[in-house]
Design an enzyme around this catalytic site. Structure first.
Site, PDB file in Angstrom:
ATOM      1  N   GLY A 157     -42.422 -39.496   9.520  1.00  0.00           N
ATOM      2  CA  GLY A 157     -42.968 -40.705   8.883  1.00  0.00           C
ATOM      3  C   GLY A 157     -41.974 -41.205   7.850  1.00  0.00           C
ATOM      4  N   ASN A 215     -39.781 -43.503   7.509  1.00  0.00           N
ATOM      5  CA  ASN A 215     -39.603 -44.910   7.108  1.00  0.00           C
ATOM      6  C   ASN A 215     -40.728 -45.417   6.221  1.00  0.00           C
ATOM      7  OD1 ASN A 215     -37.317 -45.195   8.626  1.00  0.00           O
ATOM      8  ND2 ASN A 215     -38.331 -46.179  10.366  1.00  0.00           N
ATOM      9  N   GLY A 216     -41.804 -44.663   6.136  1.00  0.00           N
ATOM     10  CA  GLY A 216     -43.010 -45.156   5.467  1.00  0.00           C
ATOM     11  C   GLY A 216     -42.938 -45.047   3.952  1.00  0.00           C
ATOM     12  N   THR A 228     -51.387 -36.631   6.452  1.00  0.00           N
ATOM     13  CA  THR A 228     -51.861 -37.797   7.219  1.00  0.00           C
ATOM     14  C   THR A 228     -53.388 -37.827   7.228  1.00  0.00           C
ATOM     15  OG1 THR A 228     -49.882 -37.744   8.588  1.00  0.00           O
ATOM     16  CG2 THR A 228     -51.794 -38.904   9.493  1.00  0.00           C
ATOM     17  N   ALA A 232     -53.741 -31.466   3.688  1.00  0.00           N
ATOM     18  CA  ALA A 232     -54.545 -31.835   2.517  1.00  0.00           C
ATOM     19  C   ALA A 232     -54.649 -33.349   2.451  1.00  0.00           C
ATOM     20  CB  ALA A 232     -53.904 -31.307   1.236  1.00  0.00           C
ATOM     21  N   ASN A 284     -55.024 -34.946  -0.158  1.00  0.00           N
ATOM     22  CA  ASN A 284     -54.391 -35.425  -1.397  1.00  0.00           C
ATOM     23  C   ASN A 284     -53.569 -34.275  -1.985  1.00  0.00           C
ATOM     24  OD1 ASN A 284     -53.988 -36.255  -4.206  1.00  0.00           O
ATOM     25  ND2 ASN A 284     -55.402 -37.917  -3.677  1.00  0.00           N
ATOM     26  N   HIS A 321     -57.575 -48.513  -2.914  1.00  0.00           N
ATOM     27  CA  HIS A 321     -56.203 -48.340  -2.423  1.00  0.00           C
ATOM     28  C   HIS A 321     -55.558 -49.688  -2.125  1.00  0.00           C
ATOM     29  CE1 HIS A 321     -57.426 -44.133  -1.657  1.00  0.00           C
ATOM     30  NE2 HIS A 321     -56.141 -43.866  -1.751  1.00  0.00           N
ATOM     31  N   HIS A 322     -54.246 -49.634  -1.902  1.00  0.00           N
ATOM     32  CA  HIS A 322     -53.438 -50.815  -1.548  1.00  0.00           C
ATOM     33  C   HIS A 322     -53.938 -51.465  -0.250  1.00  0.00           C
ATOM     34  CE1 HIS A 322     -51.312 -48.230   1.427  1.00  0.00           C
ATOM     35  NE2 HIS A 322     -51.578 -47.289   0.527  1.00  0.00           N
ATOM     36  N   LYS A 343     -53.510 -49.916   3.439  1.00  0.00           N
ATOM     37  CA  LYS A 343     -54.128 -48.661   3.900  1.00  0.00           C
ATOM     38  C   LYS A 343     -55.131 -48.944   5.011  1.00  0.00           C
ATOM     39  CE  LYS A 343     -56.374 -44.395   2.363  1.00  0.00           C
ATOM     40  NZ  LYS A 343     -55.489 -43.545   3.180  1.00  0.00           N
ATOM     41  N   THR A 359     -59.162 -38.568   0.771  1.00  0.00           N
ATOM     42  CA  THR A 359     -59.545 -37.930  -0.497  1.00  0.00           C
ATOM     43  C   THR A 359     -61.034 -38.119  -0.764  1.00  0.00           C
ATOM     44  OG1 THR A 359     -57.343 -38.435  -1.335  1.00  0.00           O
ATOM     45  CG2 THR A 359     -59.014 -37.827  -2.966  1.00  0.00           C
TER      46      THR A 359
END
Ligand SMILES: NC(=O)C1=CN([C@@H]2O[C@H](COP(=O)(O)OP(=O)(O)OC[C@H]3O[C@@H](n4cnc5c(N)ncnc54)[C@H](OP(=O)(O)O)[C@@H]3O)[C@@H](O)[C@H]2O)C=CC1
Ligand SMILES: O=C(O)C1=N[C@H](C(=O)O)C[C@H](O)C1
Length: 239
Positions: free
Chosen positions: A12, A14-15, A93, A116, A118, A148-149, A152, A159
């Site tokens: 992942g 590039n993320g 993820t 996890a 978070n 969240h942004h 998402k 979480t």
């Protein structure tokens, strides 16, 4: 004699999280990123790190642990690849299906696995606090609000679901509310409301670096563990 660095694959890459992981990993002498994997690859080597597309996993050099912050579509391939290579798997993820979560248990028979929702220290402790509060407040209304942004995809967040599971463990029945707005990194509030009083337990992340640093620490500690399923609480216990 000093130990050789732990060989890490970042999936992942590039993320948003992948970029934070690569930046912070460069400051760790105890690990070496031997491969950065994502769907698309524009340059074969970037900042000294070899890049691979997810369809090219066969060509990836030997690694001790993969750190996966991709999307549910990318998760299965990397988990299977770690099993085939005998490497540890550390993943953050979210939005995974029940069968993907079950696949973690199956893989843990063969390799060390830590997933996890978070990787921050604050949320690891918040889970314990929520479980504790729910034990005495099981009759109160329990609501979990997460922000969240705008990019998402999954809701409720991983979480929020983990905090909900902690609340259920204590005997409460949580409800969930989600907000997607602007560039919010990640905020979670667990509210217990009674008659005439209420409690709020909240965590606010102001930088993705807390998740990335937590995942790098987890990877360092998982690289030489015995096969099995581990969680952030095990890392707390390890000090
Ligand atoms: N547990 C935790 O502490 C945290 C978890 N997260 C979770 O981590 C994940 C990633 O978040 P974020 O970095 O913001 O997401 P981004 O969308 O920014 O990045 C996702 C990355 O995954 C790659 N990817 C997507 N699909 C595939 C696929 N099919 N095969 C291989 N690679 C794929 C993308 O590659 P490309 O760009 O080439 O398409 C990209 O590099 C999310 O599930 C998020 O919820 C996020 C923060 C903290
Ligand atoms: O996608 C994110 O950004 C985050 N995802 C995780 C989640 O789903 O809980 C963790 C963090 O809140 C950021």
């Amino acid at each position: 004699m000093s130990k050789p660095p732990v060989r890490v694959l970042i999936h992942g890459a590039n993320g948003r999280m992948g970029q934070a992981l690569l930046r912070l990993a460069a400051g760790h002498d105890d690990l070496q990123v031997v491969a950065a994997v994502s769907r698309r690859v524009e340059q074969r080597v970037q900042d000294g790190v070899p890049r691979f597309a997810s369809r090219e996993l066969g060509g990836v050099p030997a690694f001790d642990v993969a750190i996966d912050f991709s999307l549910p579509e990318g998760f299965d391939g990397m988990l299977a690849h770690c099993v085939s290579r005998g490497a540890a798997f550390v993943s953050g993820t979210t939005g995974l299906s029940d069968s993907q979560l079950a696949a973690l248990d199956a893989a843990a028979q063969r390799i060390p696995v830590l997933w996890a929702a978070n990787f921050s220290l604050g949320v690891t402790v918040l889970n314990l606090l929520v479980e504790r509060a729910a034990r005495d407040l099981a009759e109160w209304d329990c609501d979990i609000v997460e922000l969240h942004h705008i990019h998402k995809r999954d809701a409720p967040s991983g979480t929020a679901l983990a905090l909900g599971a902690a609340a259920e463990q204590g005997g409460a029945t949580p409800r969930y509310a989600s907000v997607r707005a602007g560039d919010i990194i990640g905020e979670h509030t667990v509210q217990f409301a009674g008659i005439g009083e209420r409690i709020e337990l909240a965590h606010r992340a102001t930088s993705r670096d807390v998740f990335a640093q937590g995942a790098l620490t987890a990877a360092l500690r998982m690289a030489d563990r015995a096969p099995g399923r581990y969680g952030m609480r095990d890392l707390l216990a390890a000090g």
